[in-house]
Scaffold this active site. Structure first.
Site, PDB file in Angstrom:
ATOM      1  N   ASP A  36      45.194  33.999  34.893  1.00 35.03           N
ATOM      2  CA  ASP A  36      43.977  33.472  35.498  1.00 35.03           C
ATOM      3  C   ASP A  36      44.397  32.578  36.660  1.00 35.03           C
ATOM      4  O   ASP A  36      45.583  32.232  36.787  1.00 35.03           O
ATOM      5  CB  ASP A  36      43.179  32.652  34.456  1.00 35.03           C
ATOM      6  CG  ASP A  36      41.695  32.601  34.738  1.00 35.03           C
ATOM      7  OD1 ASP A  36      41.320  32.122  35.831  1.00 35.03           O
ATOM      8  OD2 ASP A  36      40.906  33.040  33.893  1.00 35.03           O
ATOM      9  N   ASP A  60      46.753  35.542  40.921  1.00 41.92           N
ATOM     10  CA  ASP A  60      45.722  35.936  41.874  1.00 41.92           C
ATOM     11  C   ASP A  60      45.680  37.459  41.858  1.00 41.92           C
ATOM     12  O   ASP A  60      46.578  38.122  42.381  1.00 41.92           O
ATOM     13  CB  ASP A  60      46.072  35.417  43.270  1.00 41.92           C
ATOM     14  CG  ASP A  60      45.118  35.902  44.357  1.00 41.92           C
ATOM     15  OD1 ASP A  60      44.145  36.620  44.020  1.00 41.92           O
ATOM     16  OD2 ASP A  60      45.340  35.583  45.541  1.00 41.92           O
ATOM     17  N   TYR A 153      28.040  42.707  44.052  1.00 40.43           N
ATOM     18  CA  TYR A 153      28.617  42.660  42.709  1.00 40.43           C
ATOM     19  C   TYR A 153      28.344  43.977  41.977  1.00 40.43           C
ATOM     20  O   TYR A 153      29.236  44.583  41.377  1.00 40.43           O
ATOM     21  CB  TYR A 153      28.016  41.482  41.947  1.00 40.43           C
ATOM     22  CG  TYR A 153      28.471  41.354  40.516  1.00 40.43           C
ATOM     23  CD1 TYR A 153      29.605  40.621  40.197  1.00 40.43           C
ATOM     24  CD2 TYR A 153      27.760  41.961  39.468  1.00 40.43           C
ATOM     25  CE1 TYR A 153      30.030  40.489  38.879  1.00 40.43           C
ATOM     26  CE2 TYR A 153      28.172  41.831  38.160  1.00 40.43           C
ATOM     27  CZ  TYR A 153      29.313  41.103  37.869  1.00 40.43           C
ATOM     28  OH  TYR A 153      29.725  40.983  36.568  1.00 40.43           O
TER      29      TYR A 153
END
Length: 265
Positions: A36, A60, A153
């Protein structure tokens, strides 16, 4: 670690669905790789699970070299195997498309789509080397029909769903299973404040705990099923969107949120 112990590599593991999945699998004796950008959340998780059961690292997912290095350190710790790759990391930034900052649009595409592509691409050798492995990705209920207000999204999650379907065919050649989960409203930090409390108490848009998704990841490893819905009623929307897209569109256009926007000009 020995190669007999099964392992799972989880992105977005510091909170929400990823964290609950890490807890569940560690409790079942699996070795967990937790990744994370939230390093504080990862450290708390490792303290809870124990360093012998959980390897953590800041990752990342949009950086291919960073992802490759994370896998390179995970492989020896996991005994050279990867039983489940759980591409779970994602961000949610929405709003009317014509008003959304371009930087937000790019960020959503980079994390939610490019991060998944990079993760799978870099993990394929480990998946191939592990019998009965599973490549599992978090899609979304917004991949059933394009959702206004979170158009970009939704587009990335449609792409993830399509990628899952295509790779489920391609990866059969070397014995790797591919599947995804399409969650509805999950009570995690990605939701706006108060959204879970304001949700209906029943039906497909009721708020579900992140543990429900963790349980699905476990079930998916025992199964050859392609798409998993949380809650199961989301499958009804998927069918409706396929069989009657115009009716689905018109029904969504009548929702109070979008009627209010149209009336406001």
């Amino acid at each position: 670690m020995t190669s007999e112990r099964k392992s799972i590599f989880i992105t977005g593991a510091a909170s929400g669905m990823g964290r609950e999945t890490a807890r569940l699998f560690a409790g079942k004796g699996w070795f967990v790789g937790a990744y994370d950008v939230n390093e504080g959340g990862l450290k708390d998780l490792q303290t809870e699970l124990g360093a012998a059961n959980c390897l953590i690292r800041r990752l990342d997912v949009t950086n291919r070299a960073d992802f490759r290095e994370a896998l390179d350190s995970f492989a020896p710790a996991a005994g050279g195997r990867l039983d489940i790759l759980f591409n779970n990391a994602g961000i949610g930034r929405g709003g009317p498309f014509d008003q959304q900052p371009w930087e937000d649009i790019v960020a959503v595409v980079q994390v939610n789509l490019m991060g998944v592509l990079i993760g799978i691409y870099e993990a394929v050798p480990l998946l191939k080397a592990t019998p009965n492995s599973l490549c599992f990705t978090t899609s979304s209920s917004s991949a059933t029909f394009g959702m206004a207000g979170i158009a970009v999204y939704s587009a990335t999650k449609h792409a993830v769903k399509g990628l899952t379907e295509a790779l489920s065919v391609e990866f059969k050649a070397f014995g790797v299973r591919v599947a995804d989960v399409l969650p509805g409203l999950i009570d995690t930090p990605i939701l706006p404040p108060g959204a879970a409390e304001a949700a209906p108490k029943e039906g497909m848009w009721r708020a579900m705990p992140p543990t429900a998704v963790a349980e699905v990841v476990w079930q998916a490893y025992q199964s050859d099923r392609l798409h998993w819905y949380v809650p199961e009623e989301i499958a009804e929307l998927d069918k409706a969107a396929t069989l009657a897209p115009e009716a689905t569109r018109d029904q969504m256009a009548q929702s109070p949120m979008f009627l209010a926007r149209d009336q406001a000009g």
